[in-house]
Enzyme design. Structure first.
Site, short mmCIF file in Angstrom:
data_model
loop_
_atom_site.label_atom_id
_atom_site.label_comp_id
_atom_site.label_asym_id
_atom_site.label_seq_id
_atom_site.Cartn_x
_atom_site.Cartn_y
_atom_site.Cartn_z
CB ILE A 12 -0.95 0.01 1.22
CG1 ILE A 12 -1.87 -1.22 1.20
CG2 ILE A 12 -1.78 1.30 1.25
CD1 ILE A 12 -2.72 -1.40 2.45
CB ALA A 78 2.01 -2.78 10.64
CE1 TYR A 145 -1.89 -6.34 10.72
CE2 TYR A 145 -4.26 -6.44 11.02
CZ TYR A 145 -3.16 -5.97 10.34
OH TYR A 145 -3.34 -5.11 9.27
CE LYS A 149 -2.55 -2.45 11.50
NZ LYS A 149 -1.46 -1.55 11.07
CB VAL A 201 -9.91 -23.38 -0.01
CG1 VAL A 201 -10.61 -22.15 0.56
CG2 VAL A 201 -9.84 -23.29 -1.53
P1 NAD Z 1 3.32 -4.45 3.57
O1 NAD Z 1 3.97 -5.54 4.35
O2 NAD Z 1 3.52 -4.45 2.10
O3 NAD Z 1 3.76 -3.04 4.15
C1 NAD Z 1 4.29 -2.88 5.46
C2 NAD Z 1 5.63 -2.18 5.31
O4 NAD Z 1 6.15 -1.91 6.61
C3 NAD Z 1 6.68 -3.03 4.60
O5 NAD Z 1 7.30 -2.24 3.60
C4 NAD Z 1 7.66 -3.43 5.70
O6 NAD Z 1 8.96 -3.61 5.20
C5 NAD Z 1 7.53 -2.24 6.64
N1 NAD Z 1 7.86 -2.52 8.05
C6 NAD Z 1 7.37 -3.52 8.82
N2 NAD Z 1 7.90 -3.44 10.06
C7 NAD Z 1 8.74 -2.36 10.06
C8 NAD Z 1 9.59 -1.76 11.03
N3 NAD Z 1 9.70 -2.26 12.27
N4 NAD Z 1 10.30 -0.67 10.69
C9 NAD Z 1 10.21 -0.16 9.42
N5 NAD Z 1 9.44 -0.68 8.46
C10 NAD Z 1 8.70 -1.77 8.78
O7 NAD Z 1 1.77 -4.49 3.92
P2 NAD Z 1 0.56 -3.61 3.39
O8 NAD Z 1 -0.50 -4.56 3.02
O9 NAD Z 1 1.03 -2.62 2.42
O10 NAD Z 1 0.09 -2.89 4.73
C11 NAD Z 1 0.33 -1.52 5.00
C12 NAD Z 1 -0.41 -1.15 6.27
O11 NAD Z 1 -1.81 -1.32 6.06
C13 NAD Z 1 -0.05 -2.03 7.46
O12 NAD Z 1 -0.06 -1.22 8.62
C14 NAD Z 1 -1.19 -3.01 7.52
O13 NAD Z 1 -1.38 -3.52 8.82
C15 NAD Z 1 -2.35 -2.13 7.09
N6 NAD Z 1 -3.49 -2.89 6.57
C16 NAD Z 1 -3.35 -3.57 5.39
C17 NAD Z 1 -4.45 -4.28 4.90
C18 NAD Z 1 -4.37 -5.04 3.59
O14 NAD Z 1 -5.38 -5.64 3.20
N7 NAD Z 1 -3.26 -5.05 2.87
C19 NAD Z 1 -5.66 -4.30 5.61
C20 NAD Z 1 -5.74 -3.61 6.81
C21 NAD Z 1 -4.66 -2.88 7.26
#
Ligand code: NAD
Length: 320
Positions: A12, A78, A145, A149, A201
């Site tokens: 994202i 995260a 998780y 949040k 699945v």
């Molecule tokens: P992602 O794993 O691609 O992105 C998370 C990024 O955080 C990664 O680039 C990772 O390297 C970085 N990261 C993790 N721990 C770290 C740390 N300690 N220090 C520095 N960088 C760190 O995942 P995403 O799907 O892009 O998620 C982005 C955010 O959106 C997250 O907070 C996730 O919880 C939240 N989220 C995502 C979804 C989804 O469906 N993808 C749904 C709900 C919430």
């Protein structure tokens, strides 16, 4: 405007960075590249449009200096893997709760007040009314998780109330699209590449959630931030319908041109802590004038085609 995007090398995050660069803003990305990839930002890095700092946000001293001169923070970093918390139980505490505290405290030290935060539908826990409105409560998550949040939201509320911060908390549905590195569609494609005749699945396939395209998610975040100036904006980001896991399996099989059978592991959920049915109320998002460009099933189909190209393309690239 100078933005700092944590997790900006992730799925994202890299799309949010695309949008910020498109609107001509300056961007610093902090990421430890644990699940993010430099290549997702290569088009901006090579053109000198952004900077990427490799920082682990669980380390406060390493995090603090990067917030000097920043106007706004988008905090996306995260652990993305909800299942990991069932095996390594301090993952979400460290990379979720403590990292969020370190971000907020670094902001306070440098006089940065504006933060957007990636929360999740999982904070609502199990048994919430569907579609779930933002004012549903109490929110009792059932995964580590989800707990991180909810803790992040609580910490942000405290910095808003105590130190005059301004915050936009986004509770995401399932966000899907190109550059995805995890999630059900990603898993199904990998499984089918390994065994094209059979798709395992998790659960009974009746889990039903809503899915939003990542471009819509990034656009919605920036739209809402431009629209609402309240000290605290809490808003669901999702689509109004759902797609079942069984239907996702059918779509992925069809997009891959296969004739695989689906085998279900059974039970009503994929793993302990999973919420089998989730749908967010999006009236508050709509009231800002934002409309997602497509609903869940179309988002799934588009993503299956994009990820198939990325996954199979990178494999054939490796073999050459
Ligand atoms: P992602 O794993 O691609 O992105 C998370 C990024 O955080 C990664 O680039 C990772 O390297 C970085 N990261 C993790 N721990 C770290 C740390 N300690 N220090 C520095 N960088 C760190 O995942 P995403 O799907 O892009 O998620 C982005 C955010 O959106 C997250 O907070 C996730 O919880 C939240 N989220 C995502 C979804 C989804 O469906 N993808 C749904 C709900 C919430």
């Amino acid at each position: 405007m100078r933005w700092l995007v944590t997790g900006g090398a992730g799925f994202i995050g890299s799309h949010v960075v695309d949008r910020l660069v498109e609107q001509g803003d300056k961007v610093v990305v902090l990421d430890d590249l644990s699940s993010g990839r430099r290549e997702f930002l290569a088009h901006h890095l090579d053109a000198g449009r952004i900077s990427l700092e490799i920082v682990d946000l669980t380390d406060y001293d390493a995090t603090l200096p990067h917030f000097a001169g920043v106007d706004r923070v988008v905090h996306l970093a995260a652990n993305p893997d909800i299942r990991l918390g069932t095996r390594v139980t301090d993952t979400d505490l460290r990379h979720g709760t403590i990292a969020t505290y370190n971000v907020l405290e670094s902001m306070r030290q440098h006089g940065v007040n504006d933060i957007a935060f990636a929360s999740s539908s999982v904070v609502y826990g199990e048994g919430a009314p569907l579609p779930t409105p933002e004012d549903h409560g109490p929110c009792i998550p059932i995964s580590l998780y989800g707990a991180s949040k909810a803790a992040g939201e609580g910490l942000i509320g405290a910095y808003v109330g105590t130190f005059g911060f301004r915050a936009w908390i986004f509770r995401f549905a399932n966000i899907i699209g190109g550059r995805g590195t995890h999630g059900v569609i990603f898993d199904f494609i990998h499984k089918l590449v390994a065994t094209p005749e059979r798709l395992e699945v998790l659960g009974d396939g009746r889990q039903e959630k809503s899915y939003m395209l990542v471009e819509d998610c990034a656009d919605a975040m920036l739209h809402v931030m431009g629209h609402s100036n309240a000290p605290m904006t809490l808003i669901n980001l999702g689509t109004e319908d759902t797609c079942s896991v069984r239907r996702i399996g059918e779509i992925v099989i069809e997009v891959m041109g296969l004739n695989a059978r689906m085998d279900y592991t059974g039970g009503d959920r994929g793993w302990a802590g999973d919420i089998p049915k989730a749908r967010l109320a999006i009236e508050r998002l709509r009231s800002t004038g934002f409309e997602p460009t497509c609903q869940s099933e179309q988002a799934v189909r588009t993503t299956a085609a994009l990820l198939l190209e990325e996954i199979v393309g990178s494999r054939s690239g490796t073999q050459d």
